[in-house]
Write a protein that holds these residues in place. Sequence first.
Motif, PDB file in Angstrom:
ATOM      1  N   UNK A  68      78.656  27.946  31.795  1.00 45.89           N
ATOM      2  CA  UNK A  68      78.140  27.886  30.422  1.00 45.89           C
ATOM      3  C   UNK A  68      76.843  28.684  30.323  1.00 45.89           C
ATOM      4  N   UNK A  69      75.985  28.512  31.295  1.00 49.31           N
ATOM      5  CA  UNK A  69      74.722  29.239  31.406  1.00 49.31           C
ATOM      6  C   UNK A  69      73.889  29.221  30.126  1.00 49.31           C
ATOM      7  N   UNK A  70      73.421  28.049  29.714  1.00 47.03           N
ATOM      8  CA  UNK A  70      72.561  27.995  28.529  1.00 47.03           C
ATOM      9  C   UNK A  70      71.194  28.614  28.821  1.00 47.03           C
ATOM     10  N   UNK A  71      70.492  29.008  27.789  1.00 48.09           N
ATOM     11  CA  UNK A  71      69.093  29.408  27.953  1.00 48.09           C
ATOM     12  C   UNK A  71      68.355  28.177  28.452  1.00 48.09           C
ATOM     13  N   UNK A  72      67.493  28.338  29.451  1.00 47.66           N
ATOM     14  CA  UNK A  72      66.870  27.176  30.078  1.00 47.66           C
ATOM     15  C   UNK A  72      65.399  27.404  30.358  1.00 47.66           C
ATOM     16  N   UNK A  73      64.670  26.314  30.305  1.00 46.50           N
ATOM     17  CA  UNK A  73      63.259  26.314  30.651  1.00 46.50           C
ATOM     18  C   UNK A  73      63.005  25.136  31.566  1.00 46.50           C
ATOM     19  N   UNK A  74      62.224  25.373  32.619  1.00 45.98           N
ATOM     20  CA  UNK A  74      61.835  24.310  33.533  1.00 45.98           C
ATOM     21  C   UNK A  74      60.303  24.285  33.559  1.00 45.98           C
ATOM     22  N   UNK A  75      59.727  23.122  33.262  1.00 49.32           N
ATOM     23  CA  UNK A  75      58.282  22.971  33.188  1.00 49.32           C
ATOM     24  C   UNK A  75      57.815  21.866  34.113  1.00 49.32           C
ATOM     25  N   UNK A  76      56.650  22.034  34.685  1.00 50.56           N
ATOM     26  CA  UNK A  76      56.031  20.976  35.478  1.00 50.56           C
ATOM     27  C   UNK A  76      54.985  20.316  34.584  1.00 50.56           C
ATOM     28  N   UNK A  77      55.067  18.985  34.476  1.00 47.62           N
ATOM     29  CA  UNK A  77      54.175  18.204  33.631  1.00 47.62           C
ATOM     30  C   UNK A  77      53.396  17.209  34.498  1.00 47.62           C
ATOM     31  N   UNK A  78      52.386  16.603  33.929  1.00 47.14           N
ATOM     32  CA  UNK A  78      51.553  15.688  34.719  1.00 47.14           C
ATOM     33  C   UNK A  78      52.179  14.313  34.897  1.00 47.14           C
TER      34      UNK A  78
END
Length: 156
Positions: free
Chosen positions: A109-119
């Motif tokens: 499927x390969x959606x647009x993706x974002x990976x974030x590091x949060x506190x």
Amino acid sequence: MSGPGRAAAAPPVQRLRSDRPWEETIGCARAVAAGDRVLVSGTMPAAGGQLAGEFDPYEQARAAFTDALAALAPFGLGPDSVIRTRMYLVHARDTEAVGRAHREIFGEVRPASTMLVVSGFAETGVLVEVEIEAYRGEDRTGPDPHPGPGPAATTG
């Protein structure tokens, strides 16, 4: 009335509600459909009110994505409809494990993706939270207006 110079009426915004306590606490919906998009609120790895995959970012990501995808089901959508994902992590070291869970669930499927590091997150022990956005195209049918037990849908 539609015709030259007149826009067709936009379909109503549909809100899917569930029994999750955060919905009442902060005033949100489980998922919202507007036009051709369905957005699923941030989803933590919980199963039956219990944290899933304690201390395991891979299992938490799988549980969170599975739960988020379940919110698309009343709209007749599944993983193939997902066009965007967001993954929030407490530790950068977990990117590989969370990415592996994402790849296994969404495959080609390969959606647009974002990976974030949060506190951190509001719930202790949560390592991962996810959001998904799906495309439903021209078919703008929404949840069953009479869903019976389980999540309730509202329009407006």
